[in-house]
Design an enzyme around this catalytic site. Structure first.
Site, PDB file in Angstrom:
ATOM      1  N   LEU A 265      16.536   4.920   3.595  1.00 36.54           N
ATOM      2  CA  LEU A 265      15.294   4.468   4.203  1.00 36.54           C
ATOM      3  C   LEU A 265      14.254   4.192   3.131  1.00 36.54           C
ATOM      4  O   LEU A 265      14.129   4.955   2.163  1.00 36.54           O
ATOM      5  CB  LEU A 265      14.773   5.561   5.158  1.00 36.54           C
ATOM      6  CG  LEU A 265      13.393   5.350   5.791  1.00 36.54           C
ATOM      7  CD1 LEU A 265      13.463   4.235   6.835  1.00 36.54           C
ATOM      8  CD2 LEU A 265      12.882   6.649   6.407  1.00 36.54           C
ATOM      9  N   CYS A 266      13.495   3.083   3.303  1.00 35.27           N
ATOM     10  CA  CYS A 266      12.368   2.813   2.407  1.00 35.27           C
ATOM     11  C   CYS A 266      11.233   2.243   3.247  1.00 35.27           C
ATOM     12  O   CYS A 266      11.126   2.538   4.442  1.00 35.27           O
ATOM     13  CB  CYS A 266      12.776   1.886   1.269  1.00 35.27           C
ATOM     14  SG  CYS A 266      13.212   0.217   1.787  1.00 35.27           S
ATOM     15  N   HIS A 267      10.365   1.423   2.659  1.00 39.20           N
ATOM     16  CA  HIS A 267       9.216   0.887   3.390  1.00 39.20           C
ATOM     17  C   HIS A 267       9.626  -0.259   4.321  1.00 39.20           C
ATOM     18  O   HIS A 267       9.370  -0.228   5.517  1.00 39.20           O
ATOM     19  CB  HIS A 267       8.151   0.403   2.397  1.00 39.20           C
ATOM     20  CG  HIS A 267       6.851   0.043   3.047  1.00 39.20           C
ATOM     21  ND1 HIS A 267       5.851  -0.620   2.386  1.00 39.20           N
ATOM     22  CD2 HIS A 267       6.384   0.254   4.315  1.00 39.20           C
ATOM     23  CE1 HIS A 267       4.822  -0.804   3.209  1.00 39.20           C
ATOM     24  NE2 HIS A 267       5.114  -0.282   4.387  1.00 39.20           N
ATOM     25  N   GLY A 269      12.967  -2.021   3.735  1.00 41.53           N
ATOM     26  CA  GLY A 269      14.419  -2.205   3.755  1.00 41.53           C
ATOM     27  C   GLY A 269      15.028  -2.722   2.472  1.00 41.53           C
ATOM     28  O   GLY A 269      16.255  -2.709   2.325  1.00 41.53           O
ATOM     29  N   ILE A 294      10.664   2.244   7.184  1.00 39.61           N
ATOM     30  CA  ILE A 294       9.787   3.109   7.973  1.00 39.61           C
ATOM     31  C   ILE A 294       8.797   2.278   8.788  1.00 39.61           C
ATOM     32  O   ILE A 294       8.316   2.705   9.840  1.00 39.61           O
ATOM     33  CB  ILE A 294       9.050   4.120   7.059  1.00 39.61           C
ATOM     34  CG1 ILE A 294       8.425   5.252   7.865  1.00 39.61           C
ATOM     35  CG2 ILE A 294       8.025   3.411   6.196  1.00 39.61           C
ATOM     36  CD1 ILE A 294       9.430   6.194   8.480  1.00 39.61           C
TER      37      ILE A 294
END
Length: 308
Positions: A265-267, A269, A294
């Site tokens: 998971l990141c900001h 993708g 997220i």
């Protein structure tokens, strides 16, 4: 660069402390140049531990080792303090068994892999060989991360050659087991148009995981969620389920059993896709990237998460 007495002593001590030393660009699990990747792949056939030095992280060693052995390029392999050579020599010795003999280990397995060329692909390869002329073979290169390349090459007596209905296919000894069961096909569909390689040994590709599925599966312990963002970003918007981070580096995650399901998971993708691909190449069989990161999680799965 001149080789100072202090630098010579550093290298001397390193070689004295380790029977096998590879000076390379990057790390064995993540080589930073094609030649270093070839050297690592060849050494993998030995199944012996060896020390390595990432010359990209040590400028003195990067230049000093060239002067030390009077060898102008990287990688360089040393055995018992003696220079063996660069990637081409390492590959040749690993394929012929000379490297194994020098280290007192069993010769490499030269059992030919099972390789199939489909009826659709055969005319393309046959024409390419005929047009090029000479005694050529289809060369299959497969690195430890299963990146695969097809090319025409002159016959190599040290390689393993497989006759596929009259088309000679050769593969380096180091890659032979990775090639077992490989199929060369010709596609004109969703896979693209042209020759395609299907390898049953390669880890499955990174799969997309929706934020709602990521939330439910992580909460149920069905997947290990890994937030790749730094602490300051996670403080702005945190995943509301149990998750790991990379704050202390990836080593703990990399040591997990390869069947462990991982979702990154990141900001938005992008970073999670890169991290997921890294773990896929390490051999993890079930790897996901959370679609939209997220930000999408806040929009689609949990409206209490702030967006930034």
């Amino acid at each position: 660069m001149s080789l100072t007495p202090e630098l010579r002593q550093r290298i001397d001590e390193l070689l004295q402390a380790n029977r096998i030393v590879l000076f390379m660009k990057g790390e064995p699990r993540a080589p930073q140049c094609g030649f270093s990747a070839k050297a690592v792949a060849a050494l993998s056939t030995l199944e012996l531990p060896y020390a390595h030095v990432n010359v990209l992280a040590d400028g003195e060693i990067r230049e000093g080792i060239k002067a030390y052995g009077n060898w102008p390029t990287i990688p360089q392999l040393y055995i018992e303090g003696e220079l063996v050579g660069g990637s081409d020599i390492i590959e040749q010795m690993a394929s012929s068994g000379e490297l194994h003999a020098a280290l007192g280990v069993a010769p490499p397995d030269r059992t030919p892999p099972a390789i199939t060329i489909t009826a659709a692909a055969r005319p393309t390869l046959r024409k390419a060989i005929d047009d090029a002329g000479g005694d050529l073979a289809v060369q299959i290169d497969i690195d430890p991360n299963f990146r695969t390349r097809l090319a025409l090459a002159t016959r190599d007596g040290n390689a393993i050659t497989v006759d596929c209905d009259g088309i000679p296919v050769q593969v380096a000894v180091a890659a032979a087991r990775r090639a077992d069961g490989l199929v060369i096909d010709f596609a004109d569909d969703a896979r693209g148009k042209g020759l395609v390689v299907e390898n049953p040994n390669a880890p499955p590709p990174v799969r997309a995981l929706s934020p709602t599925d990521a939330q439910s599966r992580a909460a149920a312990g069905q997947v290990r969620l890994v937030d790749v963002r730094p602490p300051e970003e996670r403080a702005l918007a945190e995943a509301p389920v149990p998750h790991s981070t990379l704050d202390d580096g990836p080593a703990a995650l990399e040591a997990l059993p390869k069947h462990t399901p991982l979702a990154f998971l990141c900001h938005h993708g992008g970073r999670s896709q890169q991290a997921a691909e890294h773990f896929r190449q390490l051999g993890f069989r079930e790897v996901y990237s959370v679609e939209g990161g997220i930000d999408a999680w806040a929009e689609l799965a949990n409206g209490t998460i702030p967006r930034y």
